[in-house]
Design a protein around this motif. Sequence first.
Motif, PDB file in Angstrom:
ATOM      1  N   TRP A  31      24.302  54.090  50.992  1.00 34.11           N
ATOM      2  CA  TRP A  31      25.448  54.984  50.842  1.00 34.11           C
ATOM      3  C   TRP A  31      26.761  54.215  50.788  1.00 34.11           C
ATOM      4  N   VAL A  32      26.737  52.957  51.190  1.00 38.29           N
ATOM      5  CA  VAL A  32      27.945  52.140  51.150  1.00 38.29           C
ATOM      6  C   VAL A  32      27.762  51.055  50.097  1.00 38.29           C
ATOM      7  N   GLY A  33      28.861  50.581  49.585  1.00 37.85           N
ATOM      8  CA  GLY A  33      28.806  49.516  48.597  1.00 37.85           C
ATOM      9  C   GLY A  33      28.391  48.196  49.215  1.00 37.85           C
ATOM     10  N   GLU A  35      29.920  45.333  49.126  1.00 35.71           N
ATOM     11  CA  GLU A  35      31.023  44.657  49.821  1.00 35.71           C
ATOM     12  C   GLU A  35      31.205  45.205  51.236  1.00 35.71           C
ATOM     13  N   TRP A  36      31.129  46.521  51.377  1.00 34.55           N
ATOM     14  CA  TRP A  36      31.269  47.129  52.699  1.00 34.55           C
ATOM     15  C   TRP A  36      30.114  46.741  53.599  1.00 34.55           C
ATOM     16  N   GLU A  37      28.910  46.691  53.039  1.00 34.29           N
ATOM     17  CA  GLU A  37      27.750  46.294  53.828  1.00 34.29           C
ATOM     18  C   GLU A  37      27.927  44.871  54.366  1.00 34.29           C
ATOM     19  N   LYS A  38      28.402  43.962  53.503  1.00 32.50           N
ATOM     20  CA  LYS A  38      28.634  42.587  53.940  1.00 32.50           C
ATOM     21  C   LYS A  38      29.703  42.525  55.022  1.00 32.50           C
TER      22      LYS A  38
END
Length: 70
Positions: A31-33, A35-38
């Motif tokens: 659900w998150v991109g 970049e956000w996951e990283k």
Amino acid sequence: MSSIQRLVCAWKREGISGLSWHQRGDQGQFWVGEEWEKYIIKTYREGNLGSSRMTPAQVAVRVKAKAQAE
């Protein structure tokens, strides 16, 4: 109570088939991109280096602050 009302309405509209569970089309997708996951993983790992500890809730606060800043 509202879930019961939804089930009754679905039963009235669609009959017995309205009571079956429908699988999500995006099941298994993030659900998150990326970049956000990283960023989330990096923040959690950096917050738990050495003797300091960061809970997932504290990570969520930092992610929310960054999202609001952007």
